[in-house]
Design a protein around this motif. Structure first.
Motif, PDB file in Angstrom:
ATOM      1  N   ASN A  46      -5.106  -1.403   9.720  1.00  0.00           N
ATOM      2  CA  ASN A  46      -5.631  -0.123  10.184  1.00  0.00           C
ATOM      3  C   ASN A  46      -6.419   0.514   9.053  1.00  0.00           C
ATOM      4  N   ARG A  47      -7.106   1.591   9.381  1.00  0.00           N
ATOM      5  CA  ARG A  47      -7.868   2.287   8.350  1.00  0.00           C
ATOM      6  C   ARG A  47      -6.930   3.042   7.417  1.00  0.00           C
ATOM      7  N   LEU A  48      -7.417   3.326   6.231  1.00  0.00           N
ATOM      8  CA  LEU A  48      -6.693   4.167   5.285  1.00  0.00           C
ATOM      9  C   LEU A  48      -6.879   5.634   5.658  1.00  0.00           C
ATOM     10  N   ASP A  49      -6.115   6.501   5.050  1.00  0.00           N
ATOM     11  CA  ASP A  49      -6.243   7.933   5.321  1.00  0.00           C
ATOM     12  C   ASP A  49      -7.497   8.487   4.660  1.00  0.00           C
ATOM     13  N   TYR A  50      -8.107   9.464   5.325  1.00  0.00           N
ATOM     14  CA  TYR A  50      -9.284  10.112   4.765  1.00  0.00           C
ATOM     15  C   TYR A  50      -8.890  11.022   3.605  1.00  0.00           C
ATOM     16  N   GLY A  51      -9.737  11.062   2.576  1.00  0.00           N
ATOM     17  CA  GLY A  51      -9.592  12.017   1.486  1.00  0.00           C
ATOM     18  C   GLY A  51      -8.239  11.975   0.802  1.00  0.00           C
ATOM     19  N   ARG A  52      -7.718  10.785   0.542  1.00  0.00           N
ATOM     20  CA  ARG A  52      -6.375  10.681  -0.019  1.00  0.00           C
ATOM     21  C   ARG A  52      -6.345   9.631  -1.126  1.00  0.00           C
ATOM     22  N   GLU A  53      -5.486   9.879  -2.121  1.00  0.00           N
ATOM     23  CA  GLU A  53      -5.267   8.890  -3.172  1.00  0.00           C
ATOM     24  C   GLU A  53      -4.354   7.788  -2.636  1.00  0.00           C
ATOM     25  N   HIS A  54      -4.752   6.563  -2.889  1.00  0.00           N
ATOM     26  CA  HIS A  54      -3.967   5.414  -2.457  1.00  0.00           C
ATOM     27  C   HIS A  54      -3.612   4.563  -3.677  1.00  0.00           C
ATOM     28  N   ILE A  88       0.860  -1.179   0.000  1.00  0.00           N
ATOM     29  CA  ILE A  88       0.000   0.000   0.000  1.00  0.00           C
ATOM     30  C   ILE A  88       0.897   1.230   0.000  1.00  0.00           C
ATOM     31  N   ILE A  89       0.757   2.069  -1.010  1.00  0.00           N
ATOM     32  CA  ILE A  89       1.616   3.234  -1.181  1.00  0.00           C
ATOM     33  C   ILE A  89       0.750   4.481  -1.002  1.00  0.00           C
ATOM     34  N   PRO A  90       1.121   5.453  -0.177  1.00  0.00           N
ATOM     35  CA  PRO A  90       2.359   5.528   0.621  1.00  0.00           C
ATOM     36  C   PRO A  90       2.047   5.415   2.101  1.00  0.00           C
ATOM     37  N   LEU A  91       1.529   4.308   2.565  1.00  0.00           N
ATOM     38  CA  LEU A  91       1.130   4.143   3.958  1.00  0.00           C
ATOM     39  C   LEU A  91       1.958   3.057   4.634  1.00  0.00           C
ATOM     40  N   PRO A  92       3.161   3.361   5.097  1.00  0.00           N
ATOM     41  CA  PRO A  92       3.983   2.341   5.749  1.00  0.00           C
ATOM     42  C   PRO A  92       3.378   1.828   7.052  1.00  0.00           C
ATOM     43  N   GLY A  93       2.463   2.596   7.656  1.00  0.00           N
ATOM     44  CA  GLY A  93       1.854   2.172   8.915  1.00  0.00           C
ATOM     45  C   GLY A  93       0.716   1.194   8.743  1.00  0.00           C
ATOM     46  N   VAL A  94       0.276   0.963   7.517  1.00  0.00           N
ATOM     47  CA  VAL A  94      -0.819   0.028   7.244  1.00  0.00           C
ATOM     48  C   VAL A  94      -0.250  -1.213   6.578  1.00  0.00           C
ATOM     49  N   SER A  95      -0.547  -2.383   7.123  1.00  0.00           N
ATOM     50  CA  SER A  95      -0.032  -3.638   6.583  1.00  0.00           C
ATOM     51  C   SER A  95      -1.160  -4.647   6.467  1.00  0.00           C
ATOM     52  N   VAL A  96      -0.863  -5.789   5.876  1.00  0.00           N
ATOM     53  CA  VAL A  96      -1.838  -6.871   5.723  1.00  0.00           C
ATOM     54  C   VAL A  96      -1.722  -7.805   6.920  1.00  0.00           C
ATOM     55  N   GLY A 127      -5.315   2.243  -8.285  1.00  0.00           N
ATOM     56  CA  GLY A 127      -5.439   3.315  -7.296  1.00  0.00           C
ATOM     57  C   GLY A 127      -6.873   3.742  -7.096  1.00  0.00           C
ATOM     58  N   PHE A 128      -7.128   4.378  -5.960  1.00  0.00           N
ATOM     59  CA  PHE A 128      -8.461   4.894  -5.640  1.00  0.00           C
ATOM     60  C   PHE A 128      -8.299   6.022  -4.628  1.00  0.00           C
ATOM     61  N   THR A 129      -9.376   6.745  -4.385  1.00  0.00           N
ATOM     62  CA  THR A 129      -9.361   7.862  -3.441  1.00  0.00           C
ATOM     63  C   THR A 129     -10.385   7.610  -2.348  1.00  0.00           C
ATOM     64  N   THR A 130      -9.960   7.744  -1.101  1.00  0.00           N
ATOM     65  CA  THR A 130     -10.877   7.546   0.027  1.00  0.00           C
ATOM     66  C   THR A 130     -11.730   8.799   0.242  1.00  0.00           C
ATOM     67  N   GLY A 131     -12.862   8.608   0.930  1.00  0.00           N
ATOM     68  CA  GLY A 131     -13.765   9.713   1.204  1.00  0.00           C
ATOM     69  C   GLY A 131     -13.285  10.582   2.356  1.00  0.00           C
ATOM     70  N   MET A 132     -13.876  11.748   2.464  1.00  0.00           N
ATOM     71  CA  MET A 132     -13.563  12.669   3.554  1.00  0.00           C
ATOM     72  C   MET A 132     -14.288  12.201   4.819  1.00  0.00           C
ATOM     73  N   ARG A 133     -13.846  12.735   5.954  1.00  0.00           N
ATOM     74  CA  ARG A 133     -14.538  12.442   7.210  1.00  0.00           C
ATOM     75  C   ARG A 133     -15.972  12.963   7.132  1.00  0.00           C
ATOM     76  N   GLN A 134     -16.906  12.192   7.623  1.00  0.00           N
ATOM     77  CA  GLN A 134     -18.310  12.576   7.580  1.00  0.00           C
ATOM     78  C   GLN A 134     -18.964  12.302   8.926  1.00  0.00           C
ATOM     79  N   TRP A 135     -19.967  13.123   9.251  1.00  0.00           N
ATOM     80  CA  TRP A 135     -20.745  12.870  10.452  1.00  0.00           C
ATOM     81  C   TRP A 135     -21.623  11.646  10.245  1.00  0.00           C
ATOM     82  N   ARG A 136     -21.665  10.845  11.263  1.00  0.00           N
ATOM     83  CA  ARG A 136     -22.568   9.707  11.217  1.00  0.00           C
ATOM     84  C   ARG A 136     -23.939  10.144  11.731  1.00  0.00           C
TER      85      ARG A 136
END
Length: 356
Positions: A230-238, A201-209, A261-270
């Motif tokens: 762990n979760r991916l970063d909000y609002g970021r291209e992965h 997973i680029i560029p998230l060294p803190g997230v592993s399988v 590649g894909f882009t995660t969503g922004m933080r949202q109120w539940r």
């Protein structure tokens, strides 16, 4: 060559003829005056005997015909062979599975959809031949006894596997940060070649399988689910990269590492969650704290009209995505105030208040 002893001549001739594979017929010492004095050999007559037997040639026209849970192997007869050995495996250069067979053999109890490789050797008293050309077949439930067709040769797999599906999809947007990664390969794969290191997973060294799960895909391929730590970063291209170390059953790797590649969503109120209701009176002094795992603790004072005041608390579990029912920390006092509460990164909390 001159010898002094006729006995020596005979012994050496016998040894020489045995070594060269000839049968000794006659050895005669000379009768002439000179020969009788010197022991010279006048004549030797010999005929060639049968040479040592030879290993048979490798079998030819080897055919592997798939069936339902089985593969039938056939081949042409080898002239000086007395029996045949069968070698098989799920990759090239398999192990011996059956010795001393006739020119047809049925390999049963196989897994449909998996590829099996076969080689045949011929055997006689002198030994075993080299292995034949390798062939392969894939048994399937619908193949019956026909398989690849009468006389048609099953050829080795030379086509590298491909990735036919990824989830999240390539260039998808607003992807959930808690998504797992799903990859579908075009054909059955060697599962031991697919592990946590297969996915980067680029560029998230803190997230592993942390986990890899396998399932058969509808099209005959392999579906692999990679669970992330762990979760991916909000609002970021992965960017996700699949290593070319993943191999199919023939030992062929992906032609090159596959990226998507894909882009995660922004933080949202539940959706709003009601923790406490009261008819009359009021709810005051709310406090909220959150730890490193996004678990939440909240406390507040409930001031009823007649039943005194209560100090309540509720806990939100991020893994369960739910609030616990409110719990009373202090109940039935005439007056509560000066509430304060803190929580550390591990989820340990302390609350202080004044009770009168």
């Amino acid at each position: 060559m001159i010898y002094k002893n006729n006995a020596v001549v005979r012994i050496m001739l016998i040894l020489l003829l045995l070594i060269t594979g000839l049968f000794f017929v006659e050895a005669q010492t000379g009768c002439s005056n000179n020969a009788s004095q010197t022991g010279e050999i006048d004549a030797v007559e010999a005929v060639e005997g049968p040479g040592p037997s030879l290993n048979p040639a490798p079998p030819t026209n080897v055919i592997a015909t798939p069936g339902n849970g089985q593969v039938t192997i056939s081949w042409d007869l080898v002239s000086n062979a007395t029996s045949y050995n069968i070698y098989t495996g799920i990759s090239g250069g398999g192990a011996l599975i059956q010795a001393n067979v006739t020119p047809s053999y049925v390999n049963t109890e196989l897994t449909n959809g998996a590829q099996y490789f076969y080689q045949v050797t011929a055997v006689n008293a002198a030994g075993e031949s080299e292995r034949s050309v390798e062939v392969s077949a894939i048994p399937t439930a619908g193949s019956g006894s026909g398989g690849v067709g009468e006389g048609e040769r099953a050829v080795p797999d030379i086509t590298p596997p491909t990735v036919t599906l990824v989830s999240p999809a390539h260039e998808a947007s607003n992807v959930d940060v808690w998504s797992n990664i799903v990859v579908e390969f075009s054909e059955p794969m060697k599962r031991e070649t697919i592990n946590a290191d297969t996915l980067e997973i680029i560029p998230l060294p803190g997230v592993s399988v942390t986990r890899v799960d396998f399932a058969d895909a509808e099209g005959g391929g392999l579906l692999v689910t990679f669970t992330l730590s762990n979760r991916l970063d909000y609002g970021r291209e992965h960017t996700i990269q699949i290593s070319d170390s993943a191999q199919d059953l023939a030992g062929l790797s992906l032609a090159e590492p596959r990226q998507f590649g894909f882009t995660t969503g922004m933080r949202q109120w539940r959706e709003t969650t009601v923790l406490n209701t009261i008819e009359g009176g009021s709810l005051t002094e709310p406090h909220v704290a959150i730890d490193n795992n996004s678990n939440v603790l909240t406390t507040w004072i409930r001031k009823a009209d007649v039943a005194g005041e209560d100090l309540l608390s509720s806990y939100y579990s991020n893994s369960n995505r739910a609030w616990n029912d409110p719990a009373a920390i202090d109940q039935g006092n005439n007056s509560l105030d000066a509430l304060d509460m803190v929580m550390n990164n591990n989820g340990d909390a302390v609350a202080v208040w004044r009770s009168i």
